[in-house]
Design a protein around this motif. Structure first.
Motif, PDB file in Angstrom:
ATOM      1  N   MET A   1       4.839  -8.521  -3.260  1.00  0.00           N
ATOM      2  CA  MET A   1       3.407  -8.815  -3.249  1.00  0.00           C
ATOM      3  C   MET A   1       2.583  -7.571  -3.577  1.00  0.00           C
ATOM      4  SD  MET A   1       2.973 -11.934  -2.917  1.00  0.00           S
ATOM      5  CE  MET A   1       4.004 -13.330  -2.563  1.00  0.00           C
ATOM      6  N   ARG A   2       3.040  -6.439  -3.095  1.00  0.00           N
ATOM      7  CA  ARG A   2       2.353  -5.171  -3.407  1.00  0.00           C
ATOM      8  C   ARG A   2       2.425  -4.906  -4.917  1.00  0.00           C
ATOM      9  NH1 ARG A   2       0.797  -0.868  -0.209  1.00  0.00           N
ATOM     10  NH2 ARG A   2       1.734  -1.825   1.611  1.00  0.00           N
ATOM     11  N   GLU A   3       3.595  -5.171  -5.517  1.00  0.00           N
ATOM     12  CA  GLU A   3       3.761  -4.996  -6.961  1.00  0.00           C
ATOM     13  C   GLU A   3       2.838  -5.936  -7.740  1.00  0.00           C
ATOM     14  OE1 GLU A   3       7.856  -5.549  -8.081  1.00  0.00           O
ATOM     15  OE2 GLU A   3       8.545  -4.204  -6.481  1.00  0.00           O
ATOM     16  N   LEU A   4       2.779  -7.208  -7.293  1.00  0.00           N
ATOM     17  CA  LEU A   4       1.915  -8.179  -7.968  1.00  0.00           C
ATOM     18  C   LEU A   4       0.448  -7.781  -7.857  1.00  0.00           C
ATOM     19  CD1 LEU A   4       3.614 -11.552  -6.928  1.00  0.00           C
ATOM     20  CD2 LEU A   4       3.572 -10.512  -9.203  1.00  0.00           C
ATOM     21  N   ALA A   5       0.051  -7.284  -6.695  1.00  0.00           N
ATOM     22  CA  ALA A   5      -1.337  -6.851  -6.506  1.00  0.00           C
ATOM     23  C   ALA A   5      -1.683  -5.749  -7.501  1.00  0.00           C
ATOM     24  CB  ALA A   5      -1.546  -6.368  -5.070  1.00  0.00           C
ATOM     25  N   GLU A   6      -0.828  -4.755  -7.587  1.00  0.00           N
ATOM     26  CA  GLU A   6      -1.076  -3.641  -8.496  1.00  0.00           C
ATOM     27  C   GLU A   6      -1.085  -4.097  -9.952  1.00  0.00           C
ATOM     28  OE1 GLU A   6       1.749  -0.561  -7.624  1.00  0.00           O
ATOM     29  OE2 GLU A   6       1.072  -0.406  -5.543  1.00  0.00           O
ATOM     30  N   LYS A   7      -0.139  -4.972 -10.292  1.00  0.00           N
ATOM     31  CA  LYS A   7      -0.027  -5.461 -11.665  1.00  0.00           C
ATOM     32  C   LYS A   7      -1.285  -6.213 -12.094  1.00  0.00           C
ATOM     33  CE  LYS A   7       2.637  -8.672 -14.461  1.00  0.00           C
ATOM     34  NZ  LYS A   7       3.653  -9.703 -14.433  1.00  0.00           N
ATOM     35  N   ASP A   8      -1.862  -6.968 -11.153  1.00  0.00           N
ATOM     36  CA  ASP A   8      -3.038  -7.784 -11.483  1.00  0.00           C
ATOM     37  C   ASP A   8      -4.362  -7.079 -11.205  1.00  0.00           C
ATOM     38  OD1 ASP A   8      -1.490  -9.862 -12.428  1.00  0.00           O
ATOM     39  OD2 ASP A   8      -1.401 -10.870 -10.497  1.00  0.00           O
ATOM     40  N   GLY A   9      -4.280  -5.801 -10.820  1.00  0.00           N
ATOM     41  CA  GLY A   9      -5.491  -5.020 -10.644  1.00  0.00           C
ATOM     42  C   GLY A   9      -6.195  -5.212  -9.313  1.00  0.00           C
ATOM     43  N   PHE A  10      -5.475  -5.715  -8.312  1.00  0.00           N
ATOM     44  CA  PHE A  10      -6.051  -5.892  -6.985  1.00  0.00           C
ATOM     45  C   PHE A  10      -5.666  -4.731  -6.085  1.00  0.00           C
ATOM     46  CE2 PHE A  10      -5.847 -10.325  -8.380  1.00  0.00           C
ATOM     47  CZ  PHE A  10      -7.087 -10.795  -7.991  1.00  0.00           C
ATOM     48  N   SER A  11      -6.548  -4.407  -5.170  1.00  0.00           N
ATOM     49  CA  SER A  11      -6.166  -3.461  -4.121  1.00  0.00           C
ATOM     50  C   SER A  11      -5.298  -4.218  -3.121  1.00  0.00           C
ATOM     51  CB  SER A  11      -7.409  -2.924  -3.411  1.00  0.00           C
ATOM     52  OG  SER A  11      -8.048  -3.970  -2.698  1.00  0.00           O
ATOM     53  N   VAL A  12      -4.557  -3.499  -2.312  1.00  0.00           N
ATOM     54  CA  VAL A  12      -3.754  -4.142  -1.278  1.00  0.00           C
ATOM     55  C   VAL A  12      -4.677  -4.887  -0.316  1.00  0.00           C
ATOM     56  CG1 VAL A  12      -2.177  -3.738   0.657  1.00  0.00           C
ATOM     57  CG2 VAL A  12      -1.830  -2.532  -1.500  1.00  0.00           C
ATOM     58  N   THR A  13      -5.818  -4.305  -0.011  1.00  0.00           N
ATOM     59  CA  THR A  13      -6.783  -4.957   0.879  1.00  0.00           C
ATOM     60  C   THR A  13      -7.283  -6.274   0.274  1.00  0.00           C
ATOM     61  OG1 THR A  13      -7.473  -2.809   1.738  1.00  0.00           O
ATOM     62  CG2 THR A  13      -8.970  -4.662   2.096  1.00  0.00           C
ATOM     63  N   GLY A  14      -7.572  -6.252  -1.008  1.00  0.00           N
ATOM     64  CA  GLY A  14      -8.012  -7.469  -1.688  1.00  0.00           C
ATOM     65  C   GLY A  14      -6.947  -8.543  -1.667  1.00  0.00           C
ATOM     66  N   PHE A  15      -5.704  -8.140  -1.888  1.00  0.00           N
ATOM     67  CA  PHE A  15      -4.596  -9.096  -1.871  1.00  0.00           C
ATOM     68  C   PHE A  15      -4.388  -9.632  -0.462  1.00  0.00           C
ATOM     69  CE2 PHE A  15      -0.486 -10.260  -4.120  1.00  0.00           C
ATOM     70  CZ  PHE A  15      -1.127 -10.842  -5.203  1.00  0.00           C
ATOM     71  N   ARG A  16      -4.594  -8.783   0.547  1.00  0.00           N
ATOM     72  CA  ARG A  16      -4.492  -9.247   1.930  1.00  0.00           C
ATOM     73  C   ARG A  16      -5.564 -10.286   2.234  1.00  0.00           C
ATOM     74  NH1 ARG A  16      -2.825  -3.456   4.484  1.00  0.00           N
ATOM     75  NH2 ARG A  16      -0.594  -3.921   4.595  1.00  0.00           N
ATOM     76  N   LEU A  17      -6.749 -10.111   1.685  1.00  0.00           N
ATOM     77  CA  LEU A  17      -7.810 -11.097   1.874  1.00  0.00           C
ATOM     78  C   LEU A  17      -7.412 -12.434   1.261  1.00  0.00           C
ATOM     79  CD1 LEU A  17     -10.645 -11.913   2.760  1.00  0.00           C
ATOM     80  CD2 LEU A  17     -11.501 -10.975   0.620  1.00  0.00           C
ATOM     81  N   ILE A  18      -6.843 -12.399   0.077  1.00  0.00           N
ATOM     82  CA  ILE A  18      -6.356 -13.627  -0.551  1.00  0.00           C
ATOM     83  C   ILE A  18      -5.297 -14.273   0.342  1.00  0.00           C
ATOM     84  CG2 ILE A  18      -5.066 -14.563  -2.525  1.00  0.00           C
ATOM     85  CD1 ILE A  18      -6.469 -12.346  -4.221  1.00  0.00           C
ATOM     86  N   GLY A  19      -4.403 -13.458   0.892  1.00  0.00           N
ATOM     87  CA  GLY A  19      -3.383 -13.969   1.798  1.00  0.00           C
ATOM     88  C   GLY A  19      -3.989 -14.623   3.030  1.00  0.00           C
ATOM     89  N   ALA A  20      -5.042 -14.014   3.577  1.00  0.00           N
ATOM     90  CA  ALA A  20      -5.710 -14.586   4.747  1.00  0.00           C
ATOM     91  C   ALA A  20      -6.329 -15.941   4.402  1.00  0.00           C
ATOM     92  CB  ALA A  20      -6.771 -13.625   5.267  1.00  0.00           C
ATOM     93  N   LEU A  21      -6.887 -16.064   3.204  1.00  0.00           N
ATOM     94  CA  LEU A  21      -7.441 -17.344   2.771  1.00  0.00           C
ATOM     95  C   LEU A  21      -6.340 -18.394   2.615  1.00  0.00           C
ATOM     96  CD1 LEU A  21     -10.046 -16.067   0.157  1.00  0.00           C
ATOM     97  CD2 LEU A  21     -10.520 -17.049   2.416  1.00  0.00           C
ATOM     98  N   GLU A  22      -5.184 -17.980   2.117  1.00  0.00           N
ATOM     99  CA  GLU A  22      -4.060 -18.909   1.995  1.00  0.00           C
ATOM    100  C   GLU A  22      -3.581 -19.376   3.370  1.00  0.00           C
ATOM    101  OE1 GLU A  22      -2.160 -17.419  -2.250  1.00  0.00           O
ATOM    102  OE2 GLU A  22      -1.334 -16.615  -0.396  1.00  0.00           O
ATOM    103  N   VAL A  23      -3.486 -18.465   4.316  1.00  0.00           N
ATOM    104  CA  VAL A  23      -3.064 -18.840   5.670  1.00  0.00           C
ATOM    105  C   VAL A  23      -4.111 -19.760   6.307  1.00  0.00           C
ATOM    106  CG1 VAL A  23      -2.597 -17.963   8.002  1.00  0.00           C
ATOM    107  CG2 VAL A  23      -1.567 -16.842   6.017  1.00  0.00           C
ATOM    108  N   ALA A  24      -5.391 -19.452   6.106  1.00  0.00           N
ATOM    109  CA  ALA A  24      -6.453 -20.319   6.630  1.00  0.00           C
ATOM    110  C   ALA A  24      -6.342 -21.722   6.025  1.00  0.00           C
ATOM    111  CB  ALA A  24      -7.820 -19.717   6.345  1.00  0.00           C
ATOM    112  N   GLY A  25      -6.054 -21.782   4.735  1.00  0.00           N
ATOM    113  CA  GLY A  25      -5.859 -23.081   4.081  1.00  0.00           C
ATOM    114  C   GLY A  25      -4.682 -23.830   4.663  1.00  0.00           C
ATOM    115  N   ALA A  26      -3.607 -23.115   4.949  1.00  0.00           N
ATOM    116  CA  ALA A  26      -2.427 -23.745   5.549  1.00  0.00           C
ATOM    117  C   ALA A  26      -2.766 -24.312   6.921  1.00  0.00           C
ATOM    118  CB  ALA A  26      -1.289 -22.731   5.654  1.00  0.00           C
TER     119      ALA A  26
END
Length: 117
Positions: free
Chosen positions: A30-55
């Motif tokens: 996930m860290r690799e994907l974040a970097e590859k797509d131009g996201f900060s780790v914090t930004g990717f964590r926010l996306i993850g939090a939204l996914e967990v909230a959706g779940a």
């Protein structure tokens, strides 16, 4: 149809909980994907939090259907953003396919849930 209306949100909840948790924990891939797509780790964590909230919303939606509808709408918006990012980055279909598949499953679940009412 009742089994499908129950099973599909549970499947999606499991999927989004796992993916979201992996993003929140910033696991290696996930860290690799974040970097590859131009996201900060914090930004990717926010996306993850939204996914967990959706779940969690999908699970709650089994008891209170409007919560499931809201969760699916939110997840579809999130997946729409994912598709836009993939397209802007010039990714091939193989990298775009997971977001498209999750969107198709989420859209199907939404339609089934709305028709059930």
């Amino acid at each position: 149809m009742n089994t499908t209306v129950t099973a599909l949100p549970l499947l999606l909840a499991t999927l989004f909980a796992a993916l979201g948790t992996a993003k929140i924990l910033a696991l290696g891939k996930m860290r690799e994907l974040a970097e590859k797509d131009g996201f900060s780790v914090t930004g990717f964590r926010l996306i993850g939090a939204l996914e967990v909230a959706g779940a969690l919303g999908l699970i709650a939606g089994l008891a209170v259907p409007p919560l499931g509808v809201a969760a699916l709408c939110g997840l579809l918006l999130l997946l729409g953003g994912a598709v836009v990012v993939h397209l802007r980055r010039g990714h091939k279909l193989g990298e775009l396919a997971p977001a498209l598949l999750c969107a198709a499953l989420s859209g199907t679940a939404l339609i089934l849930l709305v028709l059930r009412r």
